[in-house]
Design a protein around this motif. Structure first.
Motif, short mmCIF file in Angstrom:
data_model
loop_
_atom_site.label_atom_id
_atom_site.label_comp_id
_atom_site.label_asym_id
_atom_site.label_seq_id
_atom_site.Cartn_x
_atom_site.Cartn_y
_atom_site.Cartn_z
N ASP A 122 -10.14 10.45 28.65
CA ASP A 122 -10.51 11.06 27.38
C ASP A 122 -11.83 10.51 26.86
O ASP A 122 -12.66 11.27 26.32
N GLU A 123 -12.04 9.19 27.02
CA GLU A 123 -13.31 8.62 26.57
C GLU A 123 -14.47 9.14 27.41
O GLU A 123 -15.54 9.47 26.89
N LEU A 124 -14.27 9.22 28.72
CA LEU A 124 -15.31 9.78 29.57
C LEU A 124 -15.64 11.21 29.16
O LEU A 124 -16.81 11.61 29.10
N SER A 125 -14.61 11.98 28.84
CA SER A 125 -14.80 13.37 28.45
C SER A 125 -15.62 13.47 27.17
O SER A 125 -16.50 14.34 27.05
N ASP A 154 -6.19 12.77 36.51
CA ASP A 154 -7.06 12.78 35.34
C ASP A 154 -8.51 13.11 35.71
O ASP A 154 -9.25 13.70 34.92
N VAL A 155 -8.93 12.72 36.93
CA VAL A 155 -10.25 13.14 37.40
C VAL A 155 -10.27 14.66 37.56
O VAL A 155 -11.24 15.33 37.19
N GLU A 156 -9.19 15.22 38.08
CA GLU A 156 -9.09 16.67 38.21
C GLU A 156 -9.19 17.35 36.85
O GLU A 156 -9.84 18.40 36.70
N ARG A 157 -8.58 16.74 35.84
CA ARG A 157 -8.64 17.30 34.50
C ARG A 157 -10.06 17.25 33.95
O ARG A 157 -10.53 18.20 33.30
N LEU A 158 -10.78 16.15 34.22
CA LEU A 158 -12.17 16.04 33.79
C LEU A 158 -13.03 17.13 34.41
O LEU A 158 -13.84 17.78 33.74
N PRO A 192 -5.08 -3.38 32.16
CA PRO A 192 -5.84 -2.16 32.46
C PRO A 192 -5.58 -1.10 31.40
O PRO A 192 -4.46 -0.96 30.89
N ARG A 193 -6.62 -0.38 31.04
CA ARG A 193 -6.45 0.71 30.09
C ARG A 193 -5.69 1.86 30.73
O ARG A 193 -5.71 2.04 31.96
N ALA A 194 -5.02 2.64 29.92
CA ALA A 194 -4.29 3.80 30.43
C ALA A 194 -5.27 4.81 31.01
O ALA A 194 -6.35 5.05 30.45
N ASP A 216 -13.30 17.38 47.67
CA ASP A 216 -12.87 18.74 47.34
C ASP A 216 -13.07 19.04 45.86
O ASP A 216 -13.26 20.21 45.47
N LEU A 217 -13.05 18.00 45.03
CA LEU A 217 -13.30 18.18 43.60
C LEU A 217 -14.79 18.26 43.28
O LEU A 217 -15.17 18.49 42.13
N GLY A 218 -15.64 18.05 44.27
CA GLY A 218 -17.07 18.06 44.04
C GLY A 218 -17.64 16.71 43.65
O GLY A 218 -18.73 16.64 43.07
N CYS A 219 -16.92 15.62 43.97
CA CYS A 219 -17.37 14.28 43.62
C CYS A 219 -18.17 13.66 44.76
O CYS A 219 -17.88 13.89 45.93
N ILE A 220 -19.17 12.87 44.41
CA ILE A 220 -19.88 12.04 45.38
C ILE A 220 -19.10 10.74 45.54
O ILE A 220 -18.67 10.14 44.56
N VAL A 221 -18.88 10.31 46.79
CA VAL A 221 -18.09 9.10 47.05
C VAL A 221 -18.98 8.05 47.68
O VAL A 221 -19.62 8.29 48.71
N MET A 222 -19.02 6.86 47.07
CA MET A 222 -19.82 5.75 47.57
C MET A 222 -18.92 4.72 48.25
O MET A 222 -17.90 4.32 47.67
N LEU A 223 -19.31 4.28 49.45
CA LEU A 223 -18.53 3.31 50.22
C LEU A 223 -19.47 2.30 50.87
O LEU A 223 -20.65 2.60 51.06
N THR A 224 -18.95 1.13 51.20
CA THR A 224 -19.77 0.15 51.92
C THR A 224 -19.02 -0.35 53.14
O THR A 224 -17.80 -0.24 53.24
N GLY A 225 -19.79 -0.93 54.07
CA GLY A 225 -19.20 -1.43 55.30
C GLY A 225 -19.02 -2.92 55.33
O GLY A 225 -18.66 -3.48 56.36
N SER A 226 -19.27 -3.61 54.22
CA SER A 226 -19.30 -5.07 54.24
C SER A 226 -18.22 -5.74 53.40
O SER A 226 -18.28 -6.94 53.17
N LYS A 227 -17.24 -4.99 52.95
CA LYS A 227 -16.14 -5.60 52.21
C LYS A 227 -14.85 -5.38 52.99
O LYS A 227 -14.58 -6.08 53.95
N PHE A 228 -14.03 -4.41 52.60
CA PHE A 228 -12.78 -4.20 53.33
C PHE A 228 -13.03 -3.84 54.79
O PHE A 228 -12.29 -4.27 55.69
#
Length: 505
Positions: A204-207, A239-243, A196-198, A272-284
């Motif tokens: 930083d790449e997303l930014s 790091d999401v908070e930093r973004l 996995p990447r750090a 609370d950070l203003g992110c949209i969260v996507m979830l599904t009911g068919s996996k976990f």
């Protein structure tokens, strides 16, 4: 619909007969072709629409409905199985599920909940919420470790020739002219060796991509992942908070938590950070395939533009909040299949919510140890996780690297092995076995993608295992992993017979 552990009977079994058959038919309605059954009664992921006695450790891909949820739906819906759901009843049913979802996650009243037939369809929610008149740049993180169709839907394109509501469309065409100019940027989550990447490097790449989009007069839709197909969470929340602090309203952040391997407190932090969260009911969650819901924070909801008209080919009115601008232009119809799949998922979420946290932790810890032992016995290795971070995603999902034992086992070979297990495990082991399908994580020396399999827990399985005494839990997991070992070995003898395994120490 209130969530309560009371009244759940893990011994419940559905009766045979016409009503059960009708319910099974409804559960595979109101979705795209992925939900349809073949002559053997399985969808393309080898999951059944009716309850199965399979040894189900494949919730990273898809789940069959549990006996308990099936019986619960049958009791509740038996008088209404032979008539379509009216638009008003559909809206009331989805509002009840909204209340249940909000209760489980502890959401504030102003959080918008949008439903869709799959996690892939949920990508359109992020685009609709981000649209402000400027062209969009979709920055997709880990395309190999999220839904395979997301590379199209994240860019505002149809991912198939038919939508969940039955509209015939042109695959990969824009769902609406406002998204025709959307560009897609792909950011990997792993290096070629599978590490996995750090988190900071990914952030930083997303930014940089956000800054580039902004400089070009575009609005960025940034995808982060919490619990990928192999259990990765990147970037980490700090790091999401930093973004968010760096770019604010210049971007919309979409959290792909579609596996639903995330605690309610984590969901609230993202919101609370203003992110949209996507979830599904068919996996976990362990509900029947397919269903999904997106959580849109109040700050975004307050400034959205009317829904683009193209959404009329994807969604019905009740699936969006009644006060969402433009939702009244969607067709007011009902989708009983989606409603019942969501209700079944909520039943499982409710059962899981009633479990003591120490029992969940005990089951997860013993599961991880048994998967590690399984890997050692098979002579395979586990794909590296995210820097040793322990969370619900890593505790309930493990990915094994078959190429460590069979060096020539690439992704195609692993898919053949996975299919063999799904179709022939009962013959080979005496029990149907379902594992998570292979996922791309790293490359072989010749550049092909290595072959993997996933072993995962679901909410219903955890509820079942949590009821066992410690000694019985050890015995059950040991027996289950022994069967999985036999199934993999038997499948390897057939599908990898032309490949030379390395010698085991």
């Amino acid at each position: 619909m209130r969530l309560s552990p009371k009244g759940f009977d893990t011994r419940a079994r559905h009766p045979d007969g016409r009503d059960a058959a009708r319910l099974t038919q409804i559960l595979v309605s109101g979705g795209d072709r992925r939900i349809r059954l073949d002559a053997a009664g399985r969808n393309q992921y080898h999951a059944s629409a009716a309850p199965s006695d399979a040894l189900a450790y494949g919730s990273s891909t898809i789940s069959s409905i549990s006996d308990h949820a099936f019986a619960s739906l049958l009791r509740r819906w038996r008088p209404r199985l032979d008539r379509p759901v009216a638009a008003d009843d559909y809206a009331r049913g989805l509002d009840a599920i909204r209340a249940g979802v909000a209760h489980y996650f502890g959401l504030e009243d102003r959080t918008a909940i949008v439903f869709a037939a799959s996690g892939t369809d949920l990508e359109y929610v992020g685009l609709a919420a981000a649209h402000d008149g400027r062209p969009l740049t979709a920055i997709l993180l880990g395309r190999d470790e999220v839904g395979s169709g997301c590379v199209h839907s994240a860019a505002g394109r149809f991912f198939a020739e038919e939508t969940a509501i039955g509209a015939r469309v042109v695959a990969q065409a824009a769902i609406d002219p406002v998204f025709a100019g959307t560009e897609l940027v792909d950011v990997p989550v792993r290096n070629d060796s599978g590490e996995p990447r750090a988190s900071a490097a990914v952030a930083d790449e997303l930014s940089r991509h956000v800054a580039r989009a902004r400089a070009g007069g575009r609005r960025a839709v940034v995808h982060v992942v919490h619990g990928s197909k192999s259990g990765l969470t990147l970037p980490a929340l700090p790091d999401v908070e930093r973004l968010v602090a760096a770019h604010g309203d210049a971007m919309t952040v979409v959290v792909d938590a579609c596996q639903l391997r995330i605690a309610p407190a984590g969901v609230r932090r993202y919101l609370d950070l203003g992110c949209i969260v996507m979830l599904t009911g068919s996996k976990f969650a362990g509900g029947p395939p397919f269903s999904g819901f997106a959580l849109v924070p109040a700050a975004i909801r307050a400034r959205v533009r009317p829904l683009p008209p193209g959404l009329r080919r994807i969604a019905y009115r009740a699936e969006w909040p009644a006060d969402w601008p433009g939702a009244d232009a969607l067709d007011a119809r009902g989708n009983l299949g989606l409603l019942l799949r969501l209700e079944a998922a909520l039943i499982e979420i409710g059962r899981f919510a009633g479990l003591p946290s120490d029992r969940i932790a005990a089951v997860s810890a013993r599961f991880c140890r048994h998967v590690t032992d399984l890997s050692h016995r098979l002579g395979v290795t586990e794909v590296p996780g995210a820097g040793g971070v322990s969370c619900l995603a890593t505790q309930t999902l493990r990915t094994i690297d078959l190429s460590a034992r069979w060096p020539d086992c690439d992704l195609d070979a692993a898919r053949a092995l996975h299919t063999h297990i799904a179709r022939h495990a009962r013959r080979d082991t005496g029990r149907e076995i379902r594992l998570g399908q292979p996922v791309r994580t790293h490359r072989l020396p010749d550049g092909r993608s290595a072959g993997t399999l996933r072993v995962s827990l679901s909410m219903p399985l955890i509820a079942e295992l949590a009821a066992l005494a410690p000694a019985a839990l050890e015995g059950r997991l040991g027996d289950d992993m022994a069967l999985i070992e036999r199934a993999i070995a038997a499948a390897a003898d057939v599908t990898l017979d032309r490949r030379t395994p390395v010698a085991l120490a």
